[in-house]
Design a protein around this motif. Sequence first.
Motif, PDB file in Angstrom:
ATOM      1  N   LEU A  76      34.271  38.029  35.834  1.00  0.00           N
ATOM      2  CA  LEU A  76      33.436  37.417  34.900  1.00  0.00           C
ATOM      3  C   LEU A  76      33.881  37.685  33.400  1.00  0.00           C
ATOM      4  O   LEU A  76      33.900  39.061  33.269  1.00  0.00           O
ATOM      5  CB  LEU A  76      31.982  37.776  35.080  1.00  0.00           C
ATOM      6  N   TYR A  78      34.274  36.370  29.062  1.00  0.00           N
ATOM      7  CA  TYR A  78      33.599  35.283  28.062  1.00  0.00           C
ATOM      8  C   TYR A  78      34.800  35.093  27.303  1.00  0.00           C
ATOM      9  O   TYR A  78      35.642  35.800  26.631  1.00  0.00           O
ATOM     10  CB  TYR A  78      32.344  36.032  27.557  1.00  0.00           C
ATOM     11  N   VAL A 106      23.304  31.233  28.991  1.00  0.00           N
ATOM     12  CA  VAL A 106      23.931  32.296  28.510  1.00  0.00           C
ATOM     13  C   VAL A 106      23.672  32.512  26.883  1.00  0.00           C
ATOM     14  O   VAL A 106      23.664  33.817  26.432  1.00  0.00           O
ATOM     15  CB  VAL A 106      25.516  32.184  28.735  1.00  0.00           C
ATOM     16  N   PRO A 124      30.995  31.688  29.336  1.00  0.00           N
ATOM     17  CA  PRO A 124      31.698  32.279  30.734  1.00  0.00           C
ATOM     18  C   PRO A 124      32.831  31.723  31.240  1.00  0.00           C
ATOM     19  O   PRO A 124      33.073  30.510  31.296  1.00  0.00           O
ATOM     20  CB  PRO A 124      30.439  32.375  31.548  1.00  0.00           C
ATOM     21  N   PHE A 173      24.402  38.054  36.301  1.00  0.00           N
ATOM     22  CA  PHE A 173      24.816  36.816  36.210  1.00  0.00           C
ATOM     23  C   PHE A 173      25.101  36.254  37.552  1.00  0.00           C
ATOM     24  O   PHE A 173      25.531  36.713  38.512  1.00  0.00           O
ATOM     25  CB  PHE A 173      26.190  36.776  35.773  1.00  0.00           C
TER      26      PHE A 173
END
Length: 318
Positions: A76, A78, A106, A124, A173
């Motif tokens: 993960l 961003y 998010v 994400p 998440f």
Amino acid sequence: MALRFSRLRKLLECVTITLGACSLVVLVAVVTVQSRPAEGGMGGFETSGIPVSAELALDIIDGADSEDSEQEPSPLSYSVYRVKSGDMIGIIAENAGVTQDTLISVNNIRSTRLLQIGTYLKVPSIPGVLYTVKKDGETISSIAEKYEVDGDKCAAVNQLALFDSLAAGTTVFVPDGEMDSVQRAEINGDLFKKPIHSGWYLTSYFGYRASPFTGQRSYHSGVDMACRQGTPIYAAMPGRVSSTGYNNTYGNYVIITHHSGYQTLYGHMSRITTRAGAVVNFDSKIGEVGSTGLSTGPHLHFTVYKNGRLVNPMALWH
């Protein structure tokens, strides 16, 4: 005579040797031509069955596909996106390879209709939603079960063990998770349908305004939809009629209770066409527009409550 016969025999022997040599040359030429590759770049190993080398190649390919299918979930990460003029949350999500739910969750977006130009959105690298642990003792396994997603993938993305006890307030998440449909409809402004389907115009917004009666600053609990006397009024969302009646402020009114803690109030009706206890939907006529109660002319006063608190109807209807 004998001399002539001897010369003739030698001549025949020479001819025979010559013809034999020529035959050998022709045979070599034929073999050479047959073994020469055909023109056009064709070639390759030919056989009536699959050769060992080809079988090995197929095994390698199959093994590669199998390995790909068992790869670890993508980590993960961003990126950041700045909202431009004309952007819509659905288009931004599609271009980023995630879902609307992902960006909404998010970035804690409360209304996609109020997305401002210049706002920076966290994006994400994989689709999913954020979940905040409600009480001590929840696990990745129980959260994955709640969202109906892969528990092992969820654990890997969050770098947590599947059955570790999580403390209340912990945020995780949930890859491939989706929002509740009601919550999504609220945020996208698709939860309610306008209670007057056509032929109306807005005369008063929700919130503070100058009172049409006193001129003083006052708080308006709903929206006013002006239209002709007798215009049909419909339920804004499926539910059950909880009460009907008359009071000095709203005149003839109807209150409907819906799911998820919502209630709606319809005021100033000239006529009520439903009754308490009736089950209604989007196409159920509940009354007609009028000017009863505290009113300056024919219109519908429409109020929305959620869990007893006032909500702006225009943020919820389509």
